[in-house]
Structure formats: C-alpha cells, structure tokens
Design a protein around this motif. Structure first.
Motif, PDB file in Angstrom:
ATOM      1  N   VAL A  97       0.900  -1.024   0.097  1.00 31.63           N
ATOM      2  CA  VAL A  97       0.003   0.143  -0.040  1.00 31.63           C
ATOM      3  C   VAL A  97       0.931   1.274  -0.024  1.00 31.63           C
ATOM      4  O   VAL A  97       0.500   2.225  -0.806  1.00 31.63           O
ATOM      5  N   LEU A  98       2.071   1.282   0.856  1.00 33.65           N
ATOM      6  CA  LEU A  98       2.843   2.366   0.890  1.00 33.65           C
ATOM      7  C   LEU A  98       3.412   2.808  -0.540  1.00 33.65           C
ATOM      8  O   LEU A  98       3.812   3.753  -1.050  1.00 33.65           O
ATOM      9  N   LEU A  99       3.907   1.236  -1.161  1.00 34.58           N
ATOM     10  CA  LEU A  99       4.583   1.581  -2.438  1.00 34.58           C
ATOM     11  C   LEU A  99       3.536   2.153  -3.598  1.00 34.58           C
ATOM     12  O   LEU A  99       3.754   2.919  -4.155  1.00 34.58           O
ATOM     13  N   HIS A 100       2.396   1.821  -3.522  1.00 37.39           N
ATOM     14  CA  HIS A 100       1.392   2.268  -4.323  1.00 37.39           C
ATOM     15  C   HIS A 100       1.061   3.626  -4.353  1.00 37.39           C
ATOM     16  O   HIS A 100       1.158   4.467  -5.052  1.00 37.39           O
ATOM     17  N   ALA A 101       1.122   4.081  -2.820  1.00 33.69           N
ATOM     18  CA  ALA A 101       0.843   5.496  -2.652  1.00 33.69           C
ATOM     19  C   ALA A 101       1.994   6.393  -3.200  1.00 33.69           C
ATOM     20  O   ALA A 101       1.932   7.480  -3.802  1.00 33.69           O
ATOM     21  N   PHE A 102       3.183   5.980  -2.961  1.00 29.99           N
ATOM     22  CA  PHE A 102       4.309   6.572  -3.224  1.00 29.99           C
ATOM     23  C   PHE A 102       4.330   6.784  -4.943  1.00 29.99           C
ATOM     24  O   PHE A 102       4.670   7.710  -5.563  1.00 29.99           O
ATOM     25  N   LYS A 103       4.176   5.620  -5.654  1.00 30.29           N
ATOM     26  CA  LYS A 103       4.130   5.521  -7.000  1.00 30.29           C
ATOM     27  C   LYS A 103       2.927   6.413  -7.688  1.00 30.29           C
ATOM     28  O   LYS A 103       3.218   7.115  -8.591  1.00 30.29           O
ATOM     29  N   ALA A 104       1.935   6.752  -6.714  1.00 25.70           N
ATOM     30  CA  ALA A 104       0.975   7.566  -7.360  1.00 25.70           C
ATOM     31  C   ALA A 104       1.351   9.234  -7.359  1.00 25.70           C
ATOM     32  O   ALA A 104       0.958   9.942  -8.105  1.00 25.70           O
ATOM     33  N   LEU A 105       2.636   9.201  -6.251  1.00 28.71           N
ATOM     34  CA  LEU A 105       2.892  10.551  -6.257  1.00 28.71           C
ATOM     35  C   LEU A 105       4.021  11.029  -7.186  1.00 28.71           C
ATOM     36  O   LEU A 105       4.338  11.884  -7.915  1.00 28.71           O
ATOM     37  N   ASP A 106       4.675   9.870  -7.797  1.00 24.68           N
ATOM     38  CA  ASP A 106       5.763   9.904  -8.694  1.00 24.68           C
ATOM     39  C   ASP A 106       5.244   9.910 -10.225  1.00 24.68           C
ATOM     40  O   ASP A 106       5.268   8.813 -10.927  1.00 24.68           O
ATOM     41  N   GLN A 107       4.704  11.057 -10.481  1.00 22.12           N
ATOM     42  CA  GLN A 107       3.993  11.199 -11.807  1.00 22.12           C
ATOM     43  C   GLN A 107       5.160  10.866 -12.882  1.00 22.12           C
ATOM     44  O   GLN A 107       4.543  10.571 -13.977  1.00 22.12           O
ATOM     45  N   ASN A 108       6.376  11.078 -12.712  1.00 18.36           N
ATOM     46  CA  ASN A 108       7.384  10.990 -13.977  1.00 18.36           C
ATOM     47  C   ASN A 108       7.836   9.358 -13.774  1.00 18.36           C
ATOM     48  O   ASN A 108       8.370   9.043 -14.881  1.00 18.36           O
ATOM     49  N   LYS A 109       7.410   8.728 -12.871  1.00 21.90           N
ATOM     50  CA  LYS A 109       7.637   7.189 -12.784  1.00 21.90           C
ATOM     51  C   LYS A 109       9.430   7.079 -12.865  1.00 21.90           C
ATOM     52  O   LYS A 109       9.880   6.135 -13.417  1.00 21.90           O
ATOM     53  N   CYS A 110      10.058   7.920 -11.940  1.00 24.04           N
ATOM     54  CA  CYS A 110      11.421   7.845 -11.889  1.00 24.04           C
ATOM     55  C   CYS A 110      11.981   7.105 -10.730  1.00 24.04           C
ATOM     56  O   CYS A 110      13.234   7.151 -10.431  1.00 24.04           O
ATOM     57  N   GLY A 111      11.188   6.922  -9.601  1.00 23.15           N
ATOM     58  CA  GLY A 111      11.587   5.817  -8.634  1.00 23.15           C
ATOM     59  C   GLY A 111      11.703   7.066  -7.212  1.00 23.15           C
ATOM     60  O   GLY A 111      12.230   6.542  -6.554  1.00 23.15           O
ATOM     61  N   TYR A 112      11.511   8.371  -7.451  1.00 22.89           N
ATOM     62  CA  TYR A 112      11.669   9.067  -6.369  1.00 22.89           C
ATOM     63  C   TYR A 112      10.602  10.202  -6.308  1.00 22.89           C
ATOM     64  O   TYR A 112      10.148  10.482  -7.470  1.00 22.89           O
TER      65      TYR A 112
END
Length: 168
Positions: A97-112
């Motif tokens: 769930v945490l990973l999914h939330a961070f990925k949603a914030l990472d609009q450029n899909k760059c891992g940060y």
C-alpha cells in the motif's frame, strides 16, 4: 505447562512496558513522569503504532489529566498503551500500500519524489502532517545528495524498523 506460558506472557508484558517507559522518557524533559499532550502522537508512533490523528485524540481523551492540564502522566499512559500494543491496534500500513501511494505521487515514474512535491502532498492533502512530523519523516526519508525520497529504499527501512522494534 500453564505456568511456563504465563511467565512468557509476563516477560512480553514487561518488555512492552519497558519500551513504553523508555519512549515516554525521551519526551519527559523535566523528569516529572509527565509529557505535553502534543507529544503523545510521536510517542505512540515511535512504538510502532500508526494511529490517525483522530485516533490519537481518542487516546488523549482517555489519558489526559482531569481537569485538562495539557499533560499526560506515565501512570495513566502506561496501562492504556500496553493494551494498545498487545492488542496490535494501529498496525502499520502494508508495504504494498505504501509503495502504491508513493508511485501515485511519482508522476514521472522515476523512482523518487522530490522534497518539494512531498512537502506539498503531506501538508496540503488529506490529513496534513504537523511541522514536527514532516521534519521527522524528512530527516529519515530524504537523500541529502539528491534532495529526494527514493521511496523503495525508504519503505524498506520502514519495514525493517517495524519488525525489530517490538517483540510481538
């Protein structure tokens, strides 16, 4: 056999109580067995529990001094918090769930996620972080070289810490 089980349970309770007292004492700056009510959320979270702000307020309603003084005594906090930990209330959010939330914030899909974007999300969206919560998170999560949160590394740190903190 029953006696042995009870002694194991007693040891677990004693270890949990010891950890609660140690966490409480970090915030008991005057060594008076009391802490400011504003510290309770930080104490609870430092013990591996992750309540919402509303749940922190529910805890405060049970443990704050009457009449309301703005302080919580260890003798009221200890038994309540021991029960919270033993009942495994306020569990951490699962890793996926945490990973999914961070990925949603990472609009450029760059891992940060950049510090600026993270601060914006954490202070303007949903249940906003306090300044202290924000600083605590950034001090752990932020890579000082890139000024960003590499979230897979950060989540890995959180998961390791959760399993090492308590004997439960």
């Amino acid at each position: 056999m029953a006696e042995r089980g009870a002694s194991t349970e007693d040891r677990i309770v004693a270890e949990v109580e010891k950890q609660i007292v140690e966490a409480f004492e970090v915030f008991d700056h005057e060594d008076s067995k009391t802490v400011d009510v504003r510290e309770i959320g930080s104490i609870i979270r430092s013990l591996g529990c992750f309540p919402t702000e509303a749940e922190v307020q529910e805890v405060l309603a049970k443990v704050e001094e009457e009449p309301l003084t703005g302080y919580v005594h260890l003798e009221k906090f200890l038994p309540m918090m021991t029960k919270v930990i033993l009942d495994k209330r306020y569990p951490p959010i699962p890793e996926d769930v945490l990973l999914h939330a961070f990925k949603a914030l990472d609009q450029n899909k760059c891992g940060y996620v950049t510090k600026e974007d993270l601060v914006k999300y954490l202070t303007e969206e949903g249940e906003p972080f306090t300044q202290e919560e924000l600083e605590d998170m950034l001090s752990t999560a932020l890579d000082p070289e890139t000024n960003a949160v590499h979230y897979t590394d950060y989540i890995s740190m959180l998961v390791i810490d959760e399993t090492e903190d308590l004997p439960l």
